[in-house]
Design an enzyme around this catalytic site. Structure first.
Site, PDB file in Angstrom:
ATOM      1  N   TYR A  76       0.818  -1.210   0.000  1.00 48.92           N
ATOM      2  CA  TYR A  76       0.000   0.000   0.000  1.00 48.92           C
ATOM      3  C   TYR A  76       0.853   1.261   0.000  1.00 48.92           C
ATOM      4  O   TYR A  76       0.453   2.292  -0.565  1.00 48.92           O
ATOM      5  CB  TYR A  76      -0.950  -0.007   1.199  1.00 48.92           C
ATOM      6  N   GLU A 118      -8.146  -7.047   5.312  1.00 47.18           N
ATOM      7  CA  GLU A 118      -7.361  -8.161   4.784  1.00 47.18           C
ATOM      8  C   GLU A 118      -6.673  -8.941   5.902  1.00 47.18           C
ATOM      9  O   GLU A 118      -6.529 -10.174   5.811  1.00 47.18           O
ATOM     10  CB  GLU A 118      -6.356  -7.635   3.759  1.00 47.18           C
TER      11      GLU A 118
END
Length: 404
Positions: free
Chosen positions: A94, A136
């Site tokens: 990310y 997640e």
């Protein structure tokens, strides 16, 4: 985020509507040039077709439009989180995405990285990344706690190939380590990763499991994507079709939030083309339970040559009187037999079915090409089927949740 930062993000909505795909295309080109190792995480076929850029542009626009209340995006976030887990995306990824996204906004809009808009988007992206990372993490932990499941990629061998139609072949996959398999939900998917010689890269692709949970294998049924005019064929799908029994591929653990929810209600399974794969998984699971409630299996395809698993469904139809089975051939061939191979000549038209064939107390499942699903969704809502009873899944980038 401060209110002024939210206002800055919302002010970019017109730009995103007008030029969002151009921005996200620039972003992907930038990121994959700076971080070429990610080419084995992102499907390059989706990059080639522009599908990945379109999906991201839609997601960025939706986030900007709902920045005051991002919670409305929770169903989409859950769906994408499962996709990310299937591709083994981790929290450090990310940071790479965020850096390249912010620089892309700066470079495409020709504004400084010190501009307040970049700062606002940096805060917005950081918050969204945290939401995904936490979602997640929960899915990864679930896999760790599930017997037979695993994290990341695991080596599987192709134990058997079965041609189901002129386009679709089933692959029976067994763990190379002969270890256990998890009990997945009927309708979930896996990612597979293969070496694409043309690219010199390993490439991932997600495929729905096309059988009910089995102890010793996972099955996917893959459509060969040939080149059509200016449209290139599918790199992963066609590589799979070229592999022989015994070949090894990489596989991620079954995941996904599109699956059979309630075996004790009537279930209507509606599919188009290769979208029948999750429906076969659901149908087989219900058959293993002796179909405790009525099941309706409606399938549409071009003709008998491409109609996969026809005999299998016909056998179940003969065995279970509570199974209603209808098939529509849009372009029947001369050898197709009305009443035997198919029931409807032309497109599947739910408005022409009786109320008994579309019970209001049932759960509905849709899978197939986007136009097909949108058409069936609209028809079901027009027939008075509650929107909350309609569940949909789309193959391809990011998936989809249709709304009424």
């Amino acid at each position: 985020m401060t209110e002024s930062q939210k206002d800055l993000v919302k002010a970019t909505v017109p730009v995103l509507r007008e030029s969002g795909v151009a921005l996200t295309s620039y972003f992907y080109n930038r990121m994959l040039s700076n971080n070429p190792e990610l080419k084995e995480t992102f499907n390059m076929g989706h990059q080639r077709s522009g599908a990945q850029a379109q999906a991201l542009a839609g997601a960025v626009l939706a986030y900007a439009e709902n920045i005051d209340d991002p919670s409305v995006l929770a169903p989409v976030i859950e769906l994408i989180a499962h996709k990310h887990v299937s591709l083994n995306i981790q929290s450090p990824d990310y940071a790479i995405v965020g850096e390249n996204l912010l620089h892309s906004i700066s470079e495409v809009l020709s504004i400084s990285m010190d501009d307040p808009l970049i700062e606002a988007w940096g805060v917005a992206y950081g918050q969204l990344a945290d939401v995904f990372i936490n979602a997640e993490k929960a899915i990864y932990e679930q896999h760790q706690q599930t017997k037979g499941s695993w994290l990341g990629w695991r080596s599987f061998k192709i134990a058997k190939k079965v041609q189901e139609s002129s386009e679709i072949t089933s692959f029976y996959l067994k763990p190379s380590d002969d270890g256990d398999l998890p009990t997945h939900q009927a309708g979930q998917y896996i990612s597979v990763r293969v070496l694409v010689e043309e690219l010199g890269l390993k490439q991932p692709r997600q495929y729905t499991l096309s059988d009910s949970p089995q102890q010793d294998y996972l099955r996917i049924s893959v459509k060969r994507e040939d080149e059509k005019g200016d449209l290139a064929g599918g790199w992963v799908s066609n590589t799979l079709h070229g592999l022989t029994e015994g070949a090894e591929i990489e596989v991620s653990a079954p995941t996904g939030n599109f699956f059979l929810f309630d075996k004790d209600r009537p279930n209507v399974l509606i599919s188009g083309g290769v979208g029948l794969t999750p429906m076969i998984s659901m149908l087989n699971h219900l058959a293993s339970l002796d179909m405790p409630e009525s099941v309706y299996f409606y399938h549409a395809c071009r003709n008998g040559k491409v109609h996969a698993m026809k005999s299998h469904v016909q056998e179940l139809n003969a065995k279970f009187p509570q199974l209603t089975h209808l098939v529509a051939y849009e372009f029947p061939e001369t050898h197709d037999q009305l009443g035997q191979d198919y029931d409807i000549a032309g497109r599947l038209d739910l408005s022409a079915l009786s109320d008994d064939q579309l019970p209001k107390d049932a759960d509905y499942y849709l899978c197939g090409p986007m136009p097909f699903m949108a058409e069936q969704q609209k028809a079901l809502v027009a027939r008075g089927i509650p929107a909350e009873n309609i569940h949909s899944e789309a193959f391809g980038t990011g998936g989809v949740k249709l709304s009424a």
